[in-house]
Structure formats: structure tokens, C-alpha cells
Design a protein around this motif. Structure first.
Motif, mmCIF file in Angstrom:
data_model
loop_
_atom_site.group_PDB
_atom_site.id
_atom_site.type_symbol
_atom_site.label_atom_id
_atom_site.label_comp_id
_atom_site.label_asym_id
_atom_site.label_seq_id
_atom_site.Cartn_x
_atom_site.Cartn_y
_atom_site.Cartn_z
ATOM 1 N N MET A 1 1.003 -1.081 -0.030
ATOM 2 C CA MET A 1 0.117 -0.009 0.014
ATOM 3 C C MET A 1 0.871 1.289 -0.165
ATOM 4 O O MET A 1 1.758 1.066 0.655
ATOM 5 C CB MET A 1 -0.903 -0.009 1.202
ATOM 6 C CG MET A 1 -1.606 1.325 1.270
ATOM 7 S SD MET A 1 -2.868 1.800 2.715
ATOM 8 C CE MET A 1 -2.584 0.691 3.854
ATOM 9 N N THR A 2 0.503 2.122 -0.649
ATOM 10 C CA THR A 2 0.914 3.638 -0.693
ATOM 11 C C THR A 2 0.239 4.536 -0.435
ATOM 12 O O THR A 2 -0.875 4.604 -0.939
ATOM 13 C CB THR A 2 1.706 3.688 -2.184
ATOM 14 O OG1 THR A 2 2.633 2.474 -2.671
ATOM 15 C CG2 THR A 2 2.506 4.992 -2.230
ATOM 16 N N THR A 3 0.522 5.584 0.319
ATOM 17 C CA THR A 3 -0.203 6.830 0.362
ATOM 18 C C THR A 3 0.516 8.031 -0.164
ATOM 19 O O THR A 3 1.656 7.968 -0.308
ATOM 20 C CB THR A 3 -0.563 6.958 1.875
ATOM 21 O OG1 THR A 3 0.708 7.232 2.667
ATOM 22 C CG2 THR A 3 -1.278 5.993 2.486
ATOM 23 N N HIS A 4 -0.353 8.907 -0.337
ATOM 24 C CA HIS A 4 0.182 10.377 -1.101
ATOM 25 C C HIS A 4 -0.502 11.409 -0.270
ATOM 26 O O HIS A 4 -1.621 11.369 0.060
ATOM 27 C CB HIS A 4 -0.121 10.045 -2.469
ATOM 28 C CG HIS A 4 0.689 9.108 -3.138
ATOM 29 N ND1 HIS A 4 1.917 9.498 -3.898
ATOM 30 C CD2 HIS A 4 0.335 7.960 -3.752
ATOM 31 C CE1 HIS A 4 2.644 8.379 -4.436
ATOM 32 N NE2 HIS A 4 1.298 7.484 -4.408
ATOM 33 N N VAL A 13 1.327 11.278 -9.516
ATOM 34 C CA VAL A 13 1.073 10.029 -8.487
ATOM 35 C C VAL A 13 0.540 8.987 -9.527
ATOM 36 O O VAL A 13 1.042 7.869 -9.221
ATOM 37 C CB VAL A 13 -0.009 10.487 -7.437
ATOM 38 C CG1 VAL A 13 -0.458 9.071 -6.858
ATOM 39 C CG2 VAL A 13 0.379 11.532 -6.650
ATOM 40 N N GLU A 16 3.438 7.154 -11.291
ATOM 41 C CA GLU A 16 4.205 6.422 -10.521
ATOM 42 C C GLU A 16 3.539 5.254 -10.141
ATOM 43 O O GLU A 16 4.231 4.360 -10.200
ATOM 44 C CB GLU A 16 4.481 7.254 -9.155
ATOM 45 C CG GLU A 16 5.177 6.534 -8.163
ATOM 46 C CD GLU A 16 5.095 7.411 -6.797
ATOM 47 O OE1 GLU A 16 5.018 6.743 -5.687
ATOM 48 O OE2 GLU A 16 5.299 8.486 -6.867
ATOM 49 N N MET A 17 2.374 5.222 -9.979
ATOM 50 C CA MET A 17 1.696 4.029 -9.788
ATOM 51 C C MET A 17 1.543 3.050 -10.888
ATOM 52 O O MET A 17 1.714 1.791 -10.955
ATOM 53 C CB MET A 17 0.192 4.280 -9.452
ATOM 54 C CG MET A 17 0.066 4.923 -7.783
ATOM 55 S SD MET A 17 -1.904 4.846 -7.360
ATOM 56 C CE MET A 17 -2.370 6.012 -8.356
ATOM 57 N N GLU A 20 4.574 0.771 -11.827
ATOM 58 C CA GLU A 20 5.148 -0.365 -10.815
ATOM 59 C C GLU A 20 4.763 -1.638 -11.667
ATOM 60 O O GLU A 20 5.077 -2.829 -11.079
ATOM 61 C CB GLU A 20 4.396 -0.261 -9.466
ATOM 62 C CG GLU A 20 5.016 0.898 -8.532
ATOM 63 C CD GLU A 20 6.621 0.577 -8.318
ATOM 64 O OE1 GLU A 20 6.950 -0.505 -7.985
ATOM 65 O OE2 GLU A 20 7.177 1.737 -8.444
#
Length: 55
Positions: A1-4, A13, A16-17, A20
Motif C-alpha cells: 500500500m502506498t499513500t500520497h 502520482v 508513479e503507480m 510499478e
């Protein structure tokens, strides 16, 4: 999980996602300005893909 953070650029953003190479799942409140920006960014990219496929 990633938060911004809310003040990050939605396009950056999303880029970036997608870089991956994993499926992307978003969760957020669309009342929040960042999530509205993200929704607009996704819609714009989807439209560009649809136009590209139509050519």
C-alpha cells in the motif's frame, strides 16, 4: 500500500503507480480535491487511449 499527500500532483502520482506494473486500486473520498484531480486525470488518459485505438 502506498499513500500520497493531498498536495501532490495527481498526474505524477498516477504515473508513479502505473510504472510499478501492478494493478492499481484507488480508494479515496471524491469530495477531496486531490481525488477529483485523480478522477479527471484518469478520464483524460482513458479518452486518449480510446482515441488512439480508434485511429
Amino acid at each position: 500500500m502506498t499513500t500520497h499527500d493531498r498536495d501532490e500532483d495527481a498526474g505524477a502520482v498516477l504515473e508513479e503507480m502505473l510504472a510499478e506494473d501492478y494493478p492499481v486500486l484507488l480508494m479515496g473520498n471524491t469530495v477531496d480535491e486531490f481525488m477529483r484531480d485523480m478522477e479527471a486525470e484518469i478520464a483524460e488518459r482513458a479518452q486518449q487511449v480510446a482515441i488512439g485505438e480508434a485511429d
